[in-house]
Scaffold this motif. Structure first.
Motif, short mmCIF file in Angstrom:
data_model
loop_
_atom_site.label_atom_id
_atom_site.label_comp_id
_atom_site.label_asym_id
_atom_site.label_seq_id
_atom_site.Cartn_x
_atom_site.Cartn_y
_atom_site.Cartn_z
N SER A 11 0.58 -1.46 -0.24
CA SER A 11 -0.26 0.35 0.04
C SER A 11 0.88 0.95 -0.01
N VAL A 12 1.64 1.30 0.93
CA VAL A 12 3.18 2.38 0.85
C VAL A 12 3.41 2.79 -0.75
N LEU A 13 4.45 1.91 -1.27
CA LEU A 13 3.98 1.72 -2.94
C LEU A 13 3.61 2.02 -3.76
N LEU A 14 1.68 1.13 -3.07
CA LEU A 14 1.51 2.14 -4.26
C LEU A 14 0.64 3.55 -4.66
N ARG A 15 0.49 3.83 -2.95
CA ARG A 15 0.44 5.12 -2.81
C ARG A 15 1.45 5.91 -3.54
N TYR A 16 2.81 5.95 -3.05
CA TYR A 16 3.71 6.45 -3.92
C TYR A 16 3.10 7.21 -4.88
#
Length: 453
Positions: A11-16
């Protein structure tokens, strides 16, 4: 306390990625909107304005001659040059543009940029007017076109700068998140190393995978602490065993020494006196060993300079006294003599332990050899025998406190000799090396100690 909601690494990478892509798209939309608004307000001209002006100029200059050419009838959005017989009569181009125009006029290629266009218009008298324009969005005010940089280039550079700033900011924010999580992992490792498990912070973690890693570190820390405590308890038990052993040995040693003293007072032959003296020396060594066992946990004895030859001669005397009653032969090979920095009593005791082990496991008629040598800056004190050698288990575990080899143990062997030898070697900055001789011809125990310069 309510359970915190954790975010997955995915989720962190997708948000980025979404923030980077969405932000870039928004910047592009705003950039284009402002660009079109400037055209609507009349601050800029559309890109087709220059092309239209040049098309109108083509019809005008076709009716002119070189003599009647009037530059005021040509829009300032066009660059022009009047050429007659390869001679430039008039132009508003600078040297670079004129060179490009003439090259294109004479059939050259590759000089006009992808946004530049040129018309070669034949005039009424056969002369040519070279009309050139840029397919771009110029300022509507001619004064601005003469003083300010090209707006289109500037605006594209501004777009690239805004996108880079946005991407850099998002990357910075994401890196800070990972740095904070990694810092917690590092702090957890330091807390485990310091045995302070209560200092492991699992409350501030935000990413699920890092939380799982911290929990695994906590579990590992607890298991490591339990293991260390178990090891400490085992060491305590061993210390108590040694204390009990030393206490129990004092009485039989006193009996042996007392009877040996009484025998020494009788009329004995010279050989008998030698045997009694050997018994007294043995009991004296045993008393020293018991004293050393009682102080096993204390710091090593102070080191001083000593002559290796003196040490070897003392060991040779002990070895002969051990070998004679065991029916074994003792050999001495002194290949080096020099100065050592060592605790003499400790080193002597360690070497005597090696000799005692070798004699104990060498069958009658066998040979025990003491060799001293120097190699690569090390003093080598090697004891070899012609016994059965070490078992694989003994090679792996010999030197541990109270370890006894099941295949070689006996009632008099408590697993202390090699342990003391190893501890003495370590306290002198050296090592104890155990091995078997080639072709199973016996065992080899070697002390390797630094030579004093």
């Amino acid at each position: 306390m309510a359970k915190r909601k954790l975010t997955s690494l995915r989720s962190v990478l997708l948000r980025y990625l979404l923030l980077c892509g969405g932000g870039c798209a928004l910047i592009l939309v705003l950039w284009w909107g402002i660009f079109m608004q400037l055209i609507n307000l009349g601050f800029l001209l559309p890109a087709v304005a220059s092309a239209q002006a040049c098309a109108d100029a083509r019809e005008t200059v076709a009716l002119m001659t070189a003599d009647t050419f009037d530059p005021l009838q040509i829009s300032d959005l066009c660059r022009w040059a009047v050429v007659q017989n390869d001679t430039v009569l008039q132009t508003n181009m600078n040297d670079r543009h004129l060179k490009i125009a003439l090259n294109a006029f004479h059939g050259g290629s590759g000089n006009l940029r992808y946004t530049q266009y040129q018309y070669d218009v034949k005039m009424a008298d056969g002369s040519f007017c070279l009309l050139q324009y840029d397919y771009a969005t110029p300022y509507a005010d001619p004064a601005l076109r003469d003083t300010l940089p090209d707006f289109q280039t500037f605006y594209f550079v501004l777009l690239a700068a805004l996108i880079l700033v946005w991407l850099g900011w998002q990357t910075h924010c994401t890196v800070r998140v990972f740095a904070a999580e990694t810092a917690r992992l590092n702090a957890a490792v330091d807390a485990i190393a310091a045995r302070q498990l209560e200092h492991i912070d699992t409350d501030g973690v935000r990413i699920r995978e890092f939380a799982a890693t911290l929990q695994a570190l906590q579990t590992m820390g607890r298991e490591l602490t339990d293991s260390l405590q178990s090891q400490w308890r085992m060491e305590q038990q061993r210390t108590e065993q040694i204390a009990a052993l030393t206490h129990d040995l004092k009485t039989p040693l006193a009996v042996i020494q007392g009877n040996a003293d009484l025998l020494a007072e009788d009329d004995l032959t010279a050989a008998q006196h030698g045997q009694v003296d050997a018994i007294l020396r043995g009991t004296d060594r045993a008393r020293r060993y018991l004293a050393a066992l009682r102080t096993a946990g204390e710091p090593p004895a102070a080191k001083k300079h000593m002559d290796s030859h003196t040490l070897v001669q003392s060991l040779a005397q002990t070895a002969r006294a051990l070998c004679a009653p065991a029916g074994t032969t003792f050999c001495l090979e002194e290949r080096w003599q020099g100065n050592l920095l060592a605790a003499e009593s400790d080193l002597l005791r360690a070497a005597e332990n090696l000799l005692d082990n070798a004699v104990r496991y060498t069958p009658r008629g066998g040979t025990v050899t003491l060799t001293t040598a120097a190699e690569a800056g090390l003093f080598l004190l090697r004891v070899t025998d012609t016994g059965p050698g070490f078992t694989p288990e003994a090679l792996a575990k010999a030197g541990e406190m109270l370890y006894t080899d099941a295949a070689r143990s006996d009632a008099a062997h408590q697993g202390l000799g090699l342990y003391f030898a190893r501890k003495v070697a370590q306290s002198h900055g050296g090592v104890l090396v155990l091995s078997n001789l080639p072709a199973a011809h016996g065992a080899c125990a070697e002390l390797r100690l630094p030579i004093c310069e």
